[in-house]
Design a protein around this motif. Sequence first.
Motif, PDB file in Angstrom:
ATOM      1  N   GLY A   3     -85.478 -31.412  -7.219  1.00 14.99           N
ATOM      2  CA  GLY A   3     -86.836 -30.902  -7.022  1.00 14.99           C
ATOM      3  C   GLY A   3     -87.666 -31.777  -6.100  1.00 14.99           C
ATOM      4  O   GLY A   3     -88.837 -31.490  -5.864  1.00 14.99           O
ATOM      5  N   TYR A   4     -87.052 -32.795  -5.526  1.00 16.87           N
ATOM      6  CA  TYR A   4     -87.780 -33.735  -4.663  1.00 16.87           C
ATOM      7  C   TYR A   4     -88.447 -32.989  -3.501  1.00 16.87           C
ATOM      8  O   TYR A   4     -87.781 -32.279  -2.743  1.00 16.87           O
ATOM      9  CB  TYR A   4     -86.799 -34.788  -4.144  1.00 16.87           C
ATOM     10  N   ASN A   5     -89.742 -33.153  -3.390  1.00 13.59           N
ATOM     11  CA  ASN A   5     -90.556 -32.594  -2.294  1.00 13.59           C
ATOM     12  C   ASN A   5     -90.636 -31.068  -2.264  1.00 13.59           C
ATOM     13  O   ASN A   5     -91.198 -30.522  -1.308  1.00 13.59           O
ATOM     14  CB  ASN A   5     -90.052 -33.073  -0.916  1.00 13.59           C
ATOM     15  N   VAL A   6     -90.063 -30.413  -3.248  1.00  9.14           N
ATOM     16  CA  VAL A   6     -90.078 -28.949  -3.207  1.00  9.14           C
ATOM     17  C   VAL A   6     -91.511 -28.432  -3.414  1.00  9.14           C
ATOM     18  O   VAL A   6     -91.984 -27.569  -2.660  1.00  9.14           O
ATOM     19  CB  VAL A   6     -89.107 -28.354  -4.258  1.00  9.14           C
ATOM     20  N   ASP A   7     -92.211 -29.005  -4.405  1.00  6.44           N
ATOM     21  CA  ASP A   7     -93.608 -28.588  -4.623  1.00  6.44           C
ATOM     22  C   ASP A   7     -94.454 -28.906  -3.389  1.00  6.44           C
ATOM     23  O   ASP A   7     -95.280 -28.107  -2.965  1.00  6.44           O
ATOM     24  CB  ASP A   7     -94.213 -29.290  -5.847  1.00  6.44           C
ATOM     25  N   LEU A   8     -94.222 -30.096  -2.844  1.00  7.52           N
ATOM     26  CA  LEU A   8     -94.993 -30.503  -1.662  1.00  7.52           C
ATOM     27  C   LEU A   8     -94.812 -29.494  -0.531  1.00  7.52           C
ATOM     28  O   LEU A   8     -95.776 -29.073   0.116  1.00  7.52           O
ATOM     29  CB  LEU A   8     -94.559 -31.894  -1.205  1.00  7.52           C
ATOM     30  N   LEU A   9     -93.563 -29.092  -0.309  1.00  2.00           N
ATOM     31  CA  LEU A   9     -93.260 -28.125   0.745  1.00  2.00           C
ATOM     32  C   LEU A   9     -94.036 -26.830   0.533  1.00  2.00           C
ATOM     33  O   LEU A   9     -94.756 -26.365   1.429  1.00  2.00           O
ATOM     34  CB  LEU A   9     -91.750 -27.845   0.759  1.00  2.00           C
ATOM     35  N   PHE A  10     -93.908 -26.252  -0.654  1.00  2.00           N
ATOM     36  CA  PHE A  10     -94.530 -24.948  -0.870  1.00  2.00           C
ATOM     37  C   PHE A  10     -96.050 -25.042  -0.952  1.00  2.00           C
ATOM     38  O   PHE A  10     -96.755 -24.146  -0.495  1.00  2.00           O
ATOM     39  CB  PHE A  10     -93.923 -24.265  -2.104  1.00  2.00           C
ATOM     40  N   GLU A  11     -96.546 -26.136  -1.510  1.00  2.00           N
ATOM     41  CA  GLU A  11     -98.005 -26.295  -1.561  1.00  2.00           C
ATOM     42  C   GLU A  11     -98.578 -26.456  -0.154  1.00  2.00           C
ATOM     43  O   GLU A  11     -99.627 -25.899   0.182  1.00  2.00           O
ATOM     44  CB  GLU A  11     -98.384 -27.489  -2.444  1.00  2.00           C
ATOM     45  N   THR A  12     -97.887 -27.216   0.674  1.00  2.00           N
ATOM     46  CA  THR A  12     -98.351 -27.404   2.057  1.00  2.00           C
ATOM     47  C   THR A  12     -98.394 -26.073   2.792  1.00  2.00           C
ATOM     48  O   THR A  12     -99.395 -25.717   3.419  1.00  2.00           O
ATOM     49  CB  THR A  12     -97.423 -28.396   2.811  1.00  2.00           C
ATOM     50  N   LEU A  13     -97.296 -25.322   2.676  1.00  2.00           N
ATOM     51  CA  LEU A  13     -97.247 -24.038   3.387  1.00  2.00           C
ATOM     52  C   LEU A  13     -98.286 -23.068   2.833  1.00  2.00           C
ATOM     53  O   LEU A  13     -98.946 -22.360   3.586  1.00  2.00           O
ATOM     54  CB  LEU A  13     -95.847 -23.427   3.280  1.00  2.00           C
TER      55      LEU A  13
END
Length: 212
Positions: A164-174
């Motif tokens: 799950g590393y950076n997965v939330d960051l990716l989707f939140e950023t987009l």
Amino acid sequence: MKSRQAPCGTLLTVGTMWDSPHGREQFHGLGSMYCRGAAAVILTYDVTSWQSLKELEERFLSLTDTANHDCIYAIVGNKADLTDPRAQLLPADPAQSPAEVPSACPTPPASPLSPPPGSPATQQQVGREEAAALYGRVLRYKGLDEGGSLPADRMCFETSARTGYNVDLLFETLFDLVLPSILRKRTEHRRSPTVDLEDCCEPPGRRRGGCC
Ligand SMILES: Nc1nc2c(ncn2[C@@H]2O[C@H](COP(=O)(O)OP(=O)(O)OP(=O)(O)O)[C@@H](O)[C@H]2O)c(=O)[nH]1
């Protein structure tokens, strides 16, 4: 029946479907269809496979031809847990603060993951610089001005679907980036008149006006 419009925004992942040649061919034709009207496209490669980055550009970039003109692009190197120790830690459960963790059943300390059984030892083949270079080429391919676009360091990610590393960051950023444009288009859509296709397609005897 009202006229149908493409959804205001679509978030799409264009993956490499790397180890399934049959799947690659099977899905290739569908890609451009799914890109139609896309507000954001996630181009995903495998950080342990240089070939996957190459294929991403050679085979999959053209699928984005049907995306929105203001579509944004993220370059995502997955499987970072195989190359980056930071990506190997499983996230702590945010629902439980340390004080709430029952002492009889303590949360096990996060430990580095071992590679899946049977998988060969891996090493990073694709660095962040190569991903950033690809991002630049994507912008050029799309005819976008690099200076006026989101910078590579904001749009290139390394993730791990495993931890799950950076997965939330990716989707939140987009999500933060596409939301304003989705809201703007929704407002425009509400203001613009729609064509009632039912009026046009009813049998001649039932037609109310001179349409069609
Ligand atoms: N270690 C690790 N393995 C992953 C990760 N994501 C997917 N995999 C593994 O990679 C294999 C392929 O995953 P799929 O979900 O089928 O994805 P795919 O698009 O076919 O991926 P590739 O064939 O690897 O390009 C499976 O064995 C997954 O368990 C990840 O983030 N880390």
